[in-house]
Design a protein around this motif. Sequence first.
Motif, PDB file in Angstrom:
ATOM      1  N   VAL A   1       3.802   0.089   9.077  1.00 23.61           N
ATOM      2  CA  VAL A   1       3.817   1.248   8.187  1.00 23.61           C
ATOM      3  C   VAL A   1       5.190   1.904   8.223  1.00 23.61           C
ATOM      4  O   VAL A   1       5.719   2.223   9.294  1.00 23.61           O
ATOM      5  CB  VAL A   1       2.742   2.273   8.587  1.00 23.61           C
ATOM      6  CG1 VAL A   1       2.825   3.513   7.689  1.00 23.61           C
ATOM      7  CG2 VAL A   1       1.346   1.654   8.503  1.00 23.61           C
ATOM      8  N   THR A   2       5.773   2.105   7.042  1.00 19.38           N
ATOM      9  CA  THR A   2       7.057   2.793   6.909  1.00 19.38           C
ATOM     10  C   THR A   2       6.803   4.252   6.548  1.00 19.38           C
ATOM     11  O   THR A   2       6.169   4.537   5.527  1.00 19.38           O
ATOM     12  CB  THR A   2       7.920   2.138   5.822  1.00 19.38           C
ATOM     13  OG1 THR A   2       8.137   0.760   6.150  1.00 19.38           O
ATOM     14  CG2 THR A   2       9.259   2.841   5.693  1.00 19.38           C
ATOM     15  N   LYS A   3       7.293   5.167   7.368  1.00 19.18           N
ATOM     16  CA  LYS A   3       7.142   6.598   7.094  1.00 19.18           C
ATOM     17  C   LYS A   3       8.350   7.101   6.303  1.00 19.18           C
ATOM     18  O   LYS A   3       9.491   6.832   6.665  1.00 19.18           O
ATOM     19  CB  LYS A   3       6.996   7.382   8.391  1.00 19.18           C
ATOM     20  CG  LYS A   3       5.731   7.089   9.160  1.00 19.18           C
ATOM     21  CD  LYS A   3       5.436   8.123  10.227  1.00 19.18           C
ATOM     22  CE  LYS A   3       6.426   8.098  11.362  1.00 19.18           C
ATOM     23  NZ  LYS A   3       6.018   9.020  12.463  1.00 19.18           N
ATOM     24  N   VAL A   4       8.057   7.834   5.226  1.00 18.97           N
ATOM     25  CA  VAL A   4       9.122   8.383   4.382  1.00 18.97           C
ATOM     26  C   VAL A   4       8.869   9.883   4.210  1.00 18.97           C
ATOM     27  O   VAL A   4       8.142  10.301   3.304  1.00 18.97           O
ATOM     28  CB  VAL A   4       9.175   7.692   3.003  1.00 18.97           C
ATOM     29  CG1 VAL A   4      10.354   8.221   2.183  1.00 18.97           C
ATOM     30  CG2 VAL A   4       9.257   6.182   3.150  1.00 18.97           C
ATOM     31  N   PRO A   5       9.450  10.727   5.070  1.00 17.26           N
ATOM     32  CA  PRO A   5       9.278  12.171   4.909  1.00 17.26           C
ATOM     33  C   PRO A   5      10.162  12.716   3.792  1.00 17.26           C
ATOM     34  O   PRO A   5      11.339  12.355   3.686  1.00 17.26           O
ATOM     35  CB  PRO A   5       9.705  12.716   6.279  1.00 17.26           C
ATOM     36  CG  PRO A   5      10.658  11.697   6.816  1.00 17.26           C
ATOM     37  CD  PRO A   5      10.211  10.361   6.270  1.00 17.26           C
ATOM     38  N   LEU A   6       9.593  13.559   2.956  1.00 15.26           N
ATOM     39  CA  LEU A   6      10.344  14.185   1.865  1.00 15.26           C
ATOM     40  C   LEU A   6      10.498  15.676   2.146  1.00 15.26           C
ATOM     41  O   LEU A   6       9.542  16.335   2.589  1.00 15.26           O
ATOM     42  CB  LEU A   6       9.616  13.994   0.531  1.00 15.26           C
ATOM     43  CG  LEU A   6       9.298  12.557   0.115  1.00 15.26           C
ATOM     44  CD1 LEU A   6       8.520  12.552  -1.199  1.00 15.26           C
ATOM     45  CD2 LEU A   6      10.560  11.719  -0.012  1.00 15.26           C
ATOM     46  N   GLU A   7      11.672  16.204   1.878  1.00 15.60           N
ATOM     47  CA  GLU A   7      11.896  17.632   2.101  1.00 15.60           C
ATOM     48  C   GLU A   7      11.159  18.481   1.072  1.00 15.60           C
ATOM     49  O   GLU A   7      10.765  19.612   1.356  1.00 15.60           O
ATOM     50  CB  GLU A   7      13.390  17.935   2.055  1.00 15.60           C
ATOM     51  CG  GLU A   7      14.184  17.327   3.210  1.00 15.60           C
ATOM     52  CD  GLU A   7      15.630  17.748   3.197  1.00 15.60           C
ATOM     53  OE1 GLU A   7      16.009  18.559   2.310  1.00 15.60           O
ATOM     54  OE2 GLU A   7      16.388  17.283   4.067  1.00 15.60           O
ATOM     55  N   GLU A   8      10.976  17.944  -0.116  1.00 15.23           N
ATOM     56  CA  GLU A   8      10.357  18.685  -1.217  1.00 15.23           C
ATOM     57  C   GLU A   8       9.018  18.077  -1.573  1.00 15.23           C
ATOM     58  O   GLU A   8       8.828  16.855  -1.496  1.00 15.23           O
ATOM     59  CB  GLU A   8      11.286  18.629  -2.435  1.00 15.23           C
ATOM     60  CG  GLU A   8      10.770  19.355  -3.655  1.00 15.23           C
ATOM     61  CD  GLU A   8      11.667  19.142  -4.869  1.00 15.23           C
ATOM     62  OE1 GLU A   8      11.305  19.622  -5.970  1.00 15.23           O
ATOM     63  OE2 GLU A   8      12.721  18.491  -4.721  1.00 15.23           O
TER      64      GLU A   8
ATOM     65  N   VAL B   1       0.852  -1.189   0.000  1.00 15.76           N
ATOM     66  CA  VAL B   1       0.000   0.000   0.000  1.00 15.76           C
ATOM     67  C   VAL B   1       0.889   1.241   0.000  1.00 15.76           C
ATOM     68  O   VAL B   1       1.883   1.300   0.734  1.00 15.76           O
ATOM     69  CB  VAL B   1      -0.929   0.039   1.229  1.00 15.76           C
ATOM     70  CG1 VAL B   1      -1.776   1.318   1.223  1.00 15.76           C
ATOM     71  CG2 VAL B   1      -1.829  -1.194   1.259  1.00 15.76           C
ATOM     72  N   VAL B   2       0.525   2.223  -0.838  1.00 14.59           N
ATOM     73  CA  VAL B   2       1.215   3.505  -0.862  1.00 14.59           C
ATOM     74  C   VAL B   2       0.189   4.611  -0.616  1.00 14.59           C
ATOM     75  O   VAL B   2      -0.849   4.661  -1.281  1.00 14.59           O
ATOM     76  CB  VAL B   2       1.930   3.747  -2.201  1.00 14.59           C
ATOM     77  CG1 VAL B   2       2.499   5.166  -2.258  1.00 14.59           C
ATOM     78  CG2 VAL B   2       3.046   2.734  -2.402  1.00 14.59           C
TER      79      VAL B   2
ATOM     80  N   PRO C   1      -1.783  -6.263   4.301  1.00 14.72           N
ATOM     81  CA  PRO C   1      -0.737  -6.011   3.313  1.00 14.72           C
ATOM     82  C   PRO C   1       0.630  -6.394   3.860  1.00 14.72           C
ATOM     83  O   PRO C   1       0.879  -6.329   5.066  1.00 14.72           O
ATOM     84  CB  PRO C   1      -0.833  -4.501   3.075  1.00 14.72           C
ATOM     85  CG  PRO C   1      -1.418  -3.960   4.342  1.00 14.72           C
ATOM     86  CD  PRO C   1      -2.346  -5.023   4.860  1.00 14.72           C
ATOM     87  N   ALA C   2       1.513  -6.789   2.939  1.00 14.20           N
ATOM     88  CA  ALA C   2       2.876  -7.117   3.350  1.00 14.20           C
ATOM     89  C   ALA C   2       3.625  -5.873   3.810  1.00 14.20           C
ATOM     90  O   ALA C   2       4.415  -5.929   4.758  1.00 14.20           O
ATOM     91  CB  ALA C   2       3.619  -7.795   2.195  1.00 14.20           C
ATOM     92  N   ARG C   3       3.363  -4.742   3.119  1.00 15.42           N
ATOM     93  CA  ARG C   3       4.027  -3.488   3.482  1.00 15.42           C
ATOM     94  C   ARG C   3       3.094  -2.322   3.206  1.00 15.42           C
ATOM     95  O   ARG C   3       2.306  -2.335   2.258  1.00 15.42           O
ATOM     96  CB  ARG C   3       5.317  -3.294   2.683  1.00 15.42           C
ATOM     97  CG  ARG C   3       6.424  -4.267   3.003  1.00 15.42           C
ATOM     98  CD  ARG C   3       7.739  -3.824   2.379  1.00 15.42           C
ATOM     99  NE  ARG C   3       8.210  -2.555   2.934  1.00 15.42           N
ATOM    100  CZ  ARG C   3       9.309  -1.930   2.492  1.00 15.42           C
ATOM    101  NH1 ARG C   3      10.009  -2.441   1.498  1.00 15.42           N
ATOM    102  NH2 ARG C   3       9.689  -0.790   3.040  1.00 15.42           N
ATOM    103  N   VAL C   4       3.199  -1.295   4.058  1.00 13.85           N
ATOM    104  CA  VAL C   4       2.489  -0.041   3.850  1.00 13.85           C
ATOM    105  C   VAL C   4       3.526   1.079   3.907  1.00 13.85           C
ATOM    106  O   VAL C   4       4.318   1.151   4.855  1.00 13.85           O
ATOM    107  CB  VAL C   4       1.408   0.193   4.920  1.00 13.85           C
ATOM    108  CG1 VAL C   4       0.701   1.530   4.681  1.00 13.85           C
ATOM    109  CG2 VAL C   4       0.401  -0.953   4.934  1.00 13.85           C
ATOM    110  N   VAL C   5       3.527   1.930   2.881  1.00 18.15           N
ATOM    111  CA  VAL C   5       4.476   3.042   2.827  1.00 18.15           C
ATOM    112  C   VAL C   5       3.689   4.351   2.857  1.00 18.15           C
ATOM    113  O   VAL C   5       2.799   4.567   2.033  1.00 18.15           O
ATOM    114  CB  VAL C   5       5.347   2.971   1.555  1.00 18.15           C
ATOM    115  CG1 VAL C   5       6.336   4.138   1.526  1.00 18.15           C
ATOM    116  CG2 VAL C   5       6.085   1.648   1.484  1.00 18.15           C
ATOM    117  N   LEU C   6       4.026   5.208   3.815  1.00 21.02           N
ATOM    118  CA  LEU C   6       3.392   6.518   3.944  1.00 21.02           C
ATOM    119  C   LEU C   6       4.414   7.578   3.551  1.00 21.02           C
ATOM    120  O   LEU C   6       5.446   7.733   4.211  1.00 21.02           O
ATOM    121  CB  LEU C   6       2.916   6.746   5.377  1.00 21.02           C
ATOM    122  CG  LEU C   6       2.292   8.112   5.679  1.00 21.02           C
ATOM    123  CD1 LEU C   6       1.015   8.334   4.866  1.00 21.02           C
ATOM    124  CD2 LEU C   6       2.005   8.265   7.169  1.00 21.02           C
TER     125      LEU C   6
END
Length: 293
Positions: free
Chosen positions: A55-62, A8-9, A34-39
């Motif tokens: 849930v894997t959190k991925v903060p983006l600067e932009e 899941v994205v 789900p096997a993986r969830v990406v936020l």
Amino acid sequence: MSLLRLGVVIVTMGTRPRELEALLASVEKQDVPPARVVLIGNATPLIDVDVPANVTKVPLEENLGCPGGRNVGLEMLRDSGGVDVVIELDDDGLLIADDVFRKVQQLFAEDPKLGIIGFRVADEHGHTARRWVPRLRADDPMRRGLVTAFLGGGHAFSMPMLRQIDLWPAEFFFGHEESDLAWRALDAGWKILYEPELVLQHPKTSPARHAVYYRFTARNRVWLARRRLPMPLIPVYLGVWILLTMLRMRSLTGLKAWWGGFIEGARTPCGPRKPMKWRTVWRLTRLGRPPIL
């Protein structure tokens, strides 16, 4: 039937914390986990967002825009090799049933040429607006079948398809990225299924309330035509949409923004050109939406 692994994205700008919390809870209650969830946090640190353990959190600067942010999550899942199907959901959507993922899993397992499943989007009263039905004849939102388009708010992708056709056109930022991906999928021989039993609840808002919507819509439509259509169809497609836009437009500000975007789309680089085959043009026509509309 082999059990396909689901990923899941979800992309968020951090402006809808309550809706995001409810969405993550509806993902967690699915009867097939789900096997993986990406936020993905588009220009947001995600510090104040509490998430379940998977849930894997991925903060983006932009802020990479919707397609660019989604690509970050898709690349993570693709490169991990642990996911067969990716489900993408708007951060203000809500899964109201707990068997959505199981049905998605079954549909992809039954048809190896199925590339995309489009969900039915409905408001909190269960109503599906005409613009949310991915076909020209939108009078019956409950009609299931093969289509030429899908909604970005709720859908599922085959990972083998994504490996073949590549990911979202990140340069679009917002608007018509679904059409670009759908046309590439159909040109490569994949199917797009609209499945109204898969429901994503979504608030009834209009993207046209922002002037930037008109600019991106016009620019990206020109880019889409330049990238994906056979040369003889480009002026026909753009001419049809100029006419439709002039008939529908009710805002002078929106009109100026639209023409500014149209000119920008004609003058600026649009990315690699790979027009669809003529047999794909015929396939879209047989499915009810020739690529001039």
